[in-house]
Design a protein around this motif. Structure first.
Motif, PDB file in Angstrom:
ATOM      1  N   GLY A   1     -51.046  20.109  23.231  1.00  0.00           N
ATOM      2  CA  GLY A   1     -50.126  20.025  24.352  1.00  0.00           C
ATOM      3  C   GLY A   1     -48.881  20.864  24.199  1.00  0.00           C
ATOM      4  N   LEU A   2     -48.742  21.497  23.029  1.00  0.00           N
ATOM      5  CA  LEU A   2     -47.587  22.371  22.829  1.00  0.00           C
ATOM      6  C   LEU A   2     -47.698  23.571  23.763  1.00  0.00           C
ATOM      7  N   LYS A   3     -46.535  24.146  24.092  1.00  0.00           N
ATOM      8  CA  LYS A   3     -46.476  25.274  25.037  1.00  0.00           C
ATOM      9  C   LYS A   3     -46.190  26.563  24.275  1.00  0.00           C
ATOM     10  N   LEU A   4     -47.023  27.571  24.525  1.00  0.00           N
ATOM     11  CA  LEU A   4     -46.865  28.872  23.859  1.00  0.00           C
ATOM     12  C   LEU A   4     -45.787  29.694  24.561  1.00  0.00           C
ATOM     13  N   LEU A   5     -44.785  30.109  23.801  1.00  0.00           N
ATOM     14  CA  LEU A   5     -43.674  30.889  24.376  1.00  0.00           C
ATOM     15  C   LEU A   5     -43.698  32.352  23.956  1.00  0.00           C
ATOM     16  N   GLY A   6     -44.443  32.676  22.891  1.00  0.00           N
ATOM     17  CA  GLY A   6     -44.511  34.058  22.436  1.00  0.00           C
ATOM     18  C   GLY A   6     -45.565  34.190  21.368  1.00  0.00           C
ATOM     19  N   ALA A   7     -46.203  35.372  21.281  1.00  0.00           N
ATOM     20  CA  ALA A   7     -47.228  35.607  20.269  1.00  0.00           C
ATOM     21  C   ALA A   7     -47.439  37.103  20.086  1.00  0.00           C
ATOM     22  N   LYS A   8     -47.658  37.503  18.833  1.00  0.00           N
ATOM     23  CA  LYS A   8     -47.949  38.916  18.576  1.00  0.00           C
ATOM     24  C   LYS A   8     -48.631  39.094  17.230  1.00  0.00           C
ATOM     25  N   LEU A   9     -49.586  40.041  17.198  1.00  0.00           N
ATOM     26  CA  LEU A   9     -50.225  40.446  15.952  1.00  0.00           C
ATOM     27  C   LEU A   9     -49.381  41.562  15.365  1.00  0.00           C
ATOM     28  N   MET A  10     -48.970  41.418  14.116  1.00  0.00           N
ATOM     29  CA  MET A  10     -48.077  42.441  13.562  1.00  0.00           C
ATOM     30  C   MET A  10     -48.232  42.623  12.069  1.00  0.00           C
TER      31      MET A  10
ATOM     32  N   ALA B   1     -47.974  36.033  14.748  1.00  0.00           N
ATOM     33  CA  ALA B   1     -46.721  35.265  14.832  1.00  0.00           C
ATOM     34  C   ALA B   1     -46.573  34.627  16.209  1.00  0.00           C
ATOM     35  N   MET B   2     -46.122  33.364  16.212  1.00  0.00           N
ATOM     36  CA  MET B   2     -46.040  32.623  17.478  1.00  0.00           C
ATOM     37  C   MET B   2     -44.803  31.737  17.544  1.00  0.00           C
ATOM     38  N   VAL B   3     -44.378  31.413  18.759  1.00  0.00           N
ATOM     39  CA  VAL B   3     -43.390  30.371  18.988  1.00  0.00           C
ATOM     40  C   VAL B   3     -44.018  29.336  19.915  1.00  0.00           C
ATOM     41  N   TRP B   4     -43.945  28.073  19.504  1.00  0.00           N
ATOM     42  CA  TRP B   4     -44.485  26.966  20.288  1.00  0.00           C
ATOM     43  C   TRP B   4     -43.365  25.976  20.593  1.00  0.00           C
ATOM     44  N   GLU B   5     -43.466  25.328  21.751  1.00  0.00           N
ATOM     45  CA  GLU B   5     -42.429  24.387  22.194  1.00  0.00           C
ATOM     46  C   GLU B   5     -43.042  23.047  22.592  1.00  0.00           C
ATOM     47  N   GLY B   6     -42.287  21.977  22.338  1.00  0.00           N
ATOM     48  CA  GLY B   6     -42.710  20.638  22.746  1.00  0.00           C
ATOM     49  C   GLY B   6     -41.834  19.593  22.074  1.00  0.00           C
ATOM     50  N   GLU B   7     -41.920  18.351  22.530  1.00  0.00           N
ATOM     51  CA  GLU B   7     -41.191  17.265  21.886  1.00  0.00           C
ATOM     52  C   GLU B   7     -41.609  17.167  20.420  1.00  0.00           C
ATOM     53  N   ASN B   8     -40.637  17.209  19.510  1.00  0.00           N
ATOM     54  CA  ASN B   8     -40.928  17.112  18.071  1.00  0.00           C
ATOM     55  C   ASN B   8     -41.916  18.177  17.587  1.00  0.00           C
ATOM     56  N   ALA B   9     -41.838  19.358  18.179  1.00  0.00           N
ATOM     57  CA  ALA B   9     -42.803  20.427  17.854  1.00  0.00           C
ATOM     58  C   ALA B   9     -42.839  20.754  16.360  1.00  0.00           C
ATOM     59  N   ILE B  10     -41.683  20.695  15.688  1.00  0.00           N
ATOM     60  CA  ILE B  10     -41.638  21.093  14.274  1.00  0.00           C
ATOM     61  C   ILE B  10     -42.461  20.141  13.408  1.00  0.00           C
ATOM     62  N   SER B  11     -42.189  18.852  13.520  1.00  0.00           N
ATOM     63  CA  SER B  11     -42.916  17.911  12.659  1.00  0.00           C
ATOM     64  C   SER B  11     -44.364  17.749  13.112  1.00  0.00           C
ATOM     65  N   ILE B  12     -44.600  17.843  14.399  1.00  0.00           N
ATOM     66  CA  ILE B  12     -45.980  17.751  14.886  1.00  0.00           C
ATOM     67  C   ILE B  12     -46.813  18.909  14.336  1.00  0.00           C
ATOM     68  N   ALA B  13     -46.262  20.121  14.385  1.00  0.00           N
ATOM     69  CA  ALA B  13     -47.000  21.280  13.866  1.00  0.00           C
ATOM     70  C   ALA B  13     -47.216  21.154  12.362  1.00  0.00           C
ATOM     71  N   ARG B  14     -46.180  20.688  11.628  1.00  0.00           N
ATOM     72  CA  ARG B  14     -46.331  20.528  10.174  1.00  0.00           C
ATOM     73  C   ARG B  14     -47.434  19.512   9.859  1.00  0.00           C
TER      74      ARG B  14
END
Ligand code: GTP
Ligand code: MG
Length: 147
Positions: free
Chosen positions: A29-38, A72-85
């Motif tokens: 349910g997280l929202k993708l805000l940015g992504a790139k292969l680098m 590399a990506m940026v994801w957004e959502g409630e408690n996104a940091i701990s949820i992703a970890r």
């Protein structure tokens, strides 16, 4: 909502696991805000992992991260940091629970597939470090079902 920096490391890109990792965060349910292969420069790798500069594995870590492209990506959502970890699992795949990315897909600590910010401070630092460009700003119809 909270934002976090997530990266599929070179082993994950080489093994064809970008889609698998993206899919897990999308389905959560997280929202993708940015992504790139680098390709990562030595300078960026050393800055990203600056907290580990004195550790014995630092040179291996920088060599690994610069050895082949990362996603590399940026994801957004409630408690996104701990949820992703939690979704990534413990740093060492040998200790990571089944159901987590590292627990399901990894074998060794040196190549553990993903990175995720570990605190709000590190998320802010890493997003600024990795994404100069502006991030996407959009609404999803499904957002009302993910409160
Ligand atoms: P990241 O999301 O990548 O930052 O992992 P983490 O936060 O779970 O772990 P930590 O920040 O402590 O370590 C950063 C990375 O260094 C790990 O993901 C590993 O890839 C690597 N690392 C940590 N400890 C060791 C180690 O003892 N040996 C080796 N070879 N690599 C290590
Ligand atoms: Mg870390």
């Amino acid at each position: 909502a909270e934002r976090t920096f997530i990266m599929v490391k070179p082993d994950g890109v080489q093994r064809g696991l970008v889609g698998e990792v993206v899919s897990r965060f999308e389905r959560k349910g997280l929202k993708l805000l940015g992504a790139k292969l680098m390709q990562v420069s030595n300078e960026l790798a050393e800055s990203h992992y600056a907290e580990h500069r004195e550790r014995p594995f630092f040179n291996d870590l920088v060599s690994f991260i610069t050895s082949s492209p990362v996603f590399a990506m940026v994801w957004e959502g409630e408690n996104a940091i701990s949820i992703a970890r939690n979704m990534m699992g413990k740093t060492n795949p040998a200790d990571a629970a089944p159901g987590t990315i590292r627990g399901d897909l990894g074998l060794t600590i040196g190549m553990n597939i993903v990175h995720g910010s570990d605190s709000p401070d590190s998320a802010a630092r890493e997003i600024a470090l990795w994404f100069n460009e502006s991030l996407a700003d959009y609404e999803r119809a499904v957002d009302v079902w993910l409160k």
